[in-house]
Design a protein around this motif. Structure first.
Motif, PDB file in Angstrom:
ATOM      1  N   LYS A   2      40.605  43.615  62.601  1.00 42.85           N
ATOM      2  CA  LYS A   2      40.873  42.190  62.711  1.00 42.85           C
ATOM      3  C   LYS A   2      40.009  41.430  61.697  1.00 42.85           C
ATOM      4  O   LYS A   2      38.829  41.685  61.549  1.00 42.85           O
ATOM      5  N   GLY A   3      40.614  40.494  60.987  1.00 42.62           N
ATOM      6  CA  GLY A   3      39.876  39.665  60.046  1.00 42.62           C
ATOM      7  C   GLY A   3      39.617  40.319  58.704  1.00 42.62           C
ATOM      8  O   GLY A   3      38.919  39.773  57.879  1.00 42.62           O
ATOM      9  N   TYR A   4      40.170  41.491  58.474  1.00 39.42           N
ATOM     10  CA  TYR A   4      39.941  42.189  57.219  1.00 39.42           C
ATOM     11  C   TYR A   4      40.948  41.716  56.177  1.00 39.42           C
ATOM     12  O   TYR A   4      42.152  41.704  56.418  1.00 39.42           O
ATOM     13  N   LEU A   5      40.462  41.301  55.038  1.00 37.84           N
ATOM     14  CA  LEU A   5      41.327  40.898  53.937  1.00 37.84           C
ATOM     15  C   LEU A   5      41.193  41.914  52.811  1.00 37.84           C
ATOM     16  O   LEU A   5      40.088  42.258  52.417  1.00 37.84           O
ATOM     17  N   LYS A   6      42.306  42.363  52.311  1.00 37.98           N
ATOM     18  CA  LYS A   6      42.269  43.301  51.199  1.00 37.98           C
ATOM     19  C   LYS A   6      42.162  42.499  49.911  1.00 37.98           C
ATOM     20  O   LYS A   6      42.945  41.591  49.660  1.00 37.98           O
ATOM     21  N   ARG A   7      41.178  42.837  49.128  1.00 40.38           N
ATOM     22  CA  ARG A   7      40.976  42.169  47.851  1.00 40.38           C
ATOM     23  C   ARG A   7      41.924  42.765  46.824  1.00 40.38           C
ATOM     24  O   ARG A   7      41.970  43.978  46.651  1.00 40.38           O
ATOM     25  N   GLU A   8      42.629  41.901  46.161  1.00 41.60           N
ATOM     26  CA  GLU A   8      43.515  42.374  45.101  1.00 41.60           C
ATOM     27  C   GLU A   8      42.655  42.895  43.956  1.00 41.60           C
ATOM     28  O   GLU A   8      41.675  42.266  43.571  1.00 41.60           O
ATOM     29  N   ASP A   9      43.038  44.034  43.416  1.00 45.27           N
ATOM     30  CA  ASP A   9      42.283  44.616  42.319  1.00 45.27           C
ATOM     31  C   ASP A   9      42.640  43.903  41.024  1.00 45.27           C
ATOM     32  O   ASP A   9      43.762  43.989  40.540  1.00 45.27           O
ATOM     33  N   ASP A  10      41.671  43.174  40.476  1.00 43.79           N
ATOM     34  CA  ASP A  10      41.916  42.462  39.226  1.00 43.79           C
ATOM     35  C   ASP A  10      40.975  42.958  38.120  1.00 43.79           C
ATOM     36  O   ASP A  10      40.746  42.286  37.127  1.00 43.79           O
ATOM     37  N   PHE A  11      40.447  44.168  38.301  1.00 43.78           N
ATOM     38  CA  PHE A  11      39.520  44.741  37.332  1.00 43.78           C
ATOM     39  C   PHE A  11      40.142  44.798  35.941  1.00 43.78           C
ATOM     40  O   PHE A  11      39.507  44.440  34.953  1.00 43.78           O
ATOM     41  N   SER A  12      41.366  45.222  35.842  1.00 42.80           N
ATOM     42  CA  SER A  12      42.027  45.334  34.536  1.00 42.80           C
ATOM     43  C   SER A  12      42.083  43.989  33.830  1.00 42.80           C
ATOM     44  O   SER A  12      41.892  43.904  32.619  1.00 42.80           O
TER      45      SER A  12
END
Length: 125
Positions: A2-12
């Motif tokens: 609950k409350g977990y947000l997946k961070r979009e990978d923007d490393f590239s």
């Protein structure tokens, strides 16, 4: 979870400006940025101190906490704390050609403060 947000990978996307740099250039860039981060802290340290910081410096110079207190208090009383109490002890050591330990002990006894006031043209109260 609950409350977990997946961070979009923007490393590239974020690394595009580094893509064509060599390892050596990346290393140099890292140190350049690190210096930019530290510079304001160094400027602040040069203009701000506290009795606690000054006692800490003296402890690292080999003085006990019991010895450090009168040295710091003596510097405060004379408006010299901004010069750095360890620096004051070192200056007397250098000026009188005695060990740092002996300089500190003699300052605790009340000696050499007039010399420091002359060296530093008085203090700031």
């Amino acid at each position: 979870m609950k409350g977990y947000l997946k961070r979009e990978d923007d490393f590239s996307t974020r690394r595009k400006h580094l893509h064509n740099l060599t390892d050596e250039e990346i290393k140099n860039r890292f140190w350049e940025l690190a210096e930019k981060l530290v510079d304001p802290m160094l400027d602040l340290a040069k203009t701000h101190t506290t009795p606690s910081i000054e006692r800490s410096v003296l402890l690292r110079m080999g003085f006990s906490s019991i010895e450090a207190k009168p040295l710091v208090d003596g510097a405060i009383d004379r408006g010299l704390i901004g010069k750095g109490v360890g620096h004051l002890v070192y200056k007397i050591s250098e000026e009188k050609k005695i060990s740092i330990r002996q300089a500190g002990e003699e300052m605790i006894e009340g000696n050499h403060w007039d010399t420091l006031m002359e060296i530093f043209k008085g203090g700031k109260k």
